[in-house]
Design a protein around this motif. Structure first.
Motif, short mmCIF file in Angstrom:
data_model
loop_
_atom_site.label_atom_id
_atom_site.label_comp_id
_atom_site.label_asym_id
_atom_site.label_seq_id
_atom_site.Cartn_x
_atom_site.Cartn_y
_atom_site.Cartn_z
N GLN A 53 42.44 35.12 11.97
CA GLN A 53 42.43 33.66 12.10
C GLN A 53 41.08 33.08 11.69
O GLN A 53 40.92 31.86 11.64
N GLY A 54 40.11 33.95 11.44
CA GLY A 54 38.80 33.45 11.01
C GLY A 54 37.67 34.29 11.55
O GLY A 54 37.87 35.40 12.07
N PRO A 93 32.72 28.43 12.22
CA PRO A 93 33.79 27.52 11.78
C PRO A 93 33.71 27.13 10.31
O PRO A 93 34.74 26.98 9.65
N GLU A 94 32.51 26.97 9.78
CA GLU A 94 32.38 26.57 8.38
C GLU A 94 32.86 27.69 7.47
O GLU A 94 33.61 27.45 6.51
N GLU A 95 32.43 28.92 7.75
CA GLU A 95 32.87 30.06 6.96
C GLU A 95 34.38 30.24 7.07
O GLU A 95 35.05 30.61 6.10
N THR A 96 34.93 29.97 8.25
CA THR A 96 36.38 30.09 8.44
C THR A 96 37.11 29.06 7.59
O THR A 96 38.11 29.39 6.94
N ARG A 97 36.65 27.82 7.59
CA ARG A 97 37.29 26.78 6.78
C ARG A 97 37.27 27.16 5.30
O ARG A 97 38.27 26.98 4.59
N GLU A 98 36.15 27.67 4.83
CA GLU A 98 36.02 28.01 3.42
C GLU A 98 36.89 29.20 3.03
O GLU A 98 37.21 29.40 1.85
N PHE A 157 40.01 29.84 3.85
CA PHE A 157 41.45 29.60 3.78
C PHE A 157 41.77 28.43 2.87
O PHE A 157 41.00 27.47 2.75
N VAL A 158 42.95 28.51 2.24
CA VAL A 158 43.48 27.41 1.45
C VAL A 158 44.99 27.40 1.63
O VAL A 158 45.66 28.42 1.44
#
Length: 545
Positions: free
Chosen positions: A397-398, A403-408, A410-411
């Protein structure tokens, strides 16, 4: 919707298989009840059956609870391949904690980084590894030793101040009065650090579901092998701290009642002796291990007929090496692909339909899409190169507290792997290279793996790494670092370019060549570009100054 790869599946294996999954603690309890007298671990001259393992795991878990381990507590395992790792892993989970595997080969700086990033509160290490293990503030230490299971723990004078011997965890102890913590599939099981080959390692959050789903994907796909629960024997030389061994070997072995033949480290002669003595039926390794076996002068005297499956992962398997191993052992190597963030299930090669240079097809329950390199929301069709993206119950899930690395990462609900590749019309995945490794030379994309595969065809080459180096005219060009086979003569850059002339485009040909006695490798044995990239950058900076 029918997926490209479904037509390439072995008969009787369903891609859309989505069975109910157990937690890893449920795996432990069921295995002990089902195969109590079966051997589970062979290591250090001793054999441990499932019943003994289960009883010791309960003791270790109960003693860990007394030390404060429970839900939300992160425990680092800084251990080689010994029974201590397997026991501590399942005991931490039974106590409700989270396991953070740590490499005994890590440098002090990296271990400090991992302790901080993973919020580790307790570390289980091994005598002889403590010199390179800095403890962050407040981190407690348990030290294991080679004679712990023979009833001879480490003497007090061998322990650092405040440390406990592992034998203290093996002491009889009652289960918690309130019962063991209830574990759910969505509970965090491990913080598995990514390989760190393209930057500082990041702690991927893997739940019980992630690891359980990955193991199930391998088991489902492996039905065609005719494996029998309670009877198979795994040769385990891959380090258990790495996700490749942790899930595909250790978790699956316990779940299916298999016996693990543990080797603390790679030693070619010891591995060949083990094959002769124990007749393992399953072996998974990285390409450097397959090369060591294939090139051993003893290989012709070893009977490999017990092998039902030989797998390769962790790094690209050169085509020439796959042929060499099969010729030497009589057993094919089936290549797969995965990563820490996928627990590590991704792709696997079906034995009935192999394609040269492919990493195989997506495993059961796993979807792979190729996305455009400039617009990641745009999907690509068969044979179009782009970024490999993946989703499934096995995918993280990340990253923990990032959080920033996690957002980057996934697409559109897909994890972006950073690998460049394509799916062909039959759903076979071909990896071209790491996106960050790609060389931009004179406006052309040059993929180091393509260059490496061509260089591997040279009869004198044992191992090769290709990286990009600064080029005042093209921006970047390829440089090859090569180790030679025994007794092979070195060659010049001009001779290498001539050899590659009919295999590569002019823009792909190396402009520099350097021979090394050894090439850098990660802790799991993968060839590692990053130190060489750092060397070349330092050279360029010094020249510019």
């Amino acid at each position: 919707m029918t997926m490209l790869w479904e037509k390439s599946y072995p008969p009787g294996v369903q891609w859309d298989s989505q069975p109910a999954l157990p937690t890893l603690v449920e795996d432990l309890d069921r295995a002990v009840a089902t195969w109590p007298a079966n051997p589970f671990l062979i290591c250090m001259g001793q054999t441990m059956d499932f019943a003994t393992f289960g009883a010791l795991a309960d003791r270790v878990a109960a003693n860990l609870v007394k030390m404060g381990v429970g839900p939300g507590v992160h425990v680092g395992l800084h251990l080689p391949n010994t029974p201590h790792f397997v026991l501590a892993f399942y005991a931490v989970l039974k106590a409700g904690g989270v396991v953070v595997p740590l490499s005994p080969l890590d440098a002090e700086r990296e271990l400090t980084h991992k302790q901080t990033k993973a919020d580790i509160r307790l570390i289980v290490s091994f005598a002889g590894l403590l010199d390179k293990l800095p403890l962050a503030n407040g981190v407690r230490l348990v030290v294991a030793g080679p004679t712990d299971f023979a009833g001879k723990g480490l003497p007090p004078e061998a322990l650092p101040a405040g440390a406990l011997p592992f034998t203290a965890l093996l002491a009889p102890a009652e289960a918690p009065a309130a019962g063991w913590p209830t574990r759910c599939l969505n509970d965090l099981a491990t913080l598995q650090f990514s390989g760190g080959t393209t930057g500082l390692p990041k702690p991927a959050m893997l739940t019980h579901q992630n690891l359980s789903a990955s193991a199930d994907a391998y088991d489902t796909f492996s039905r065609f092998l005719g494996l029998t629960p309670g009877q198979e024997r795994l040769l385990v030389v891959l380090p258990l701290f790495h996700i490749y061994a942790l899930d595909t070997l250790m978790v699956r072995a316990l779940r299916n009642g298999y016996c693990m033949i543990l080797h603390p480290r790679w030693d070619t002669d010891a591995v060949l002796d083990s094959i002769q003595e124990h007749k393992p039926t399953l072996f998974a390794g990285v390409p450097t291990m397959h090369r060591a076996i294939a090139s051993s002068p003893r290989v012709k005297d070893i009977d490999f007929s017990s092998f039902k499956f030989v797998g390769s992962g962790g790094a690209p398997l050169p085509v020439e090496l796959a042929h060499e191993f099969e010729a030497a052992t009589g057993r094919p190597v089936l290549e797969g692909w995965g990563m820490s963030e996928t627990s590590p299930a991704g792709t696997i090669t079906p034995p009935h339909k192999r394609k040269v240079g492919s990493a195989g097809i997506p495993m059961p329950g796993i979807t792979i899409e190729i996305r455009d390199l400039t617009d990641p929301h745009k999907g690509l069709g068969p044979n179009e190169k782009g970024e490999i993206c993946i989703k499934g119950r096995n995918v993280t899930q990340g990253y923990y507290k990032q959080p920033e690395e996690t957002r980057e990462a996934f697409v559109d609900g897909l994890f972006r792997t950073g690998d460049i590749g394509y799916l062909d019309e039959d759903g076979f995945m071909f990896i071209v290279d790491r996106r960050k490794d790609m060389i931009l030379s004179g406006g052309y994309n040059v993929y180091p793996r393509v260059v490496e595969e061509a260089i591997y065809e040279h009869p004198a080459v044992a191992e090769v790494i290709v990286i990009g180096i600064p080029d005042s005219y093209r921006g970047e060009s390829a440089k090859a670092f090569v180790t030679l086979r025994p007794a092979a003569e070195p060659f010049t850059l001009e001779q290498l370019r001539a050899f590659l002339a009919d295999k590569l485009g002019r823009h792909e040909l190396p402009v520099a060549l350097e021979f090394r006695d050894l090439l850098p490798k990660t802790a799991v044995g993968k060839l590692w570009k990053q130190p060489l990239v750092a060397e070349e950058r330092a050279k360029a900076a010094a020249t510019a100054a």
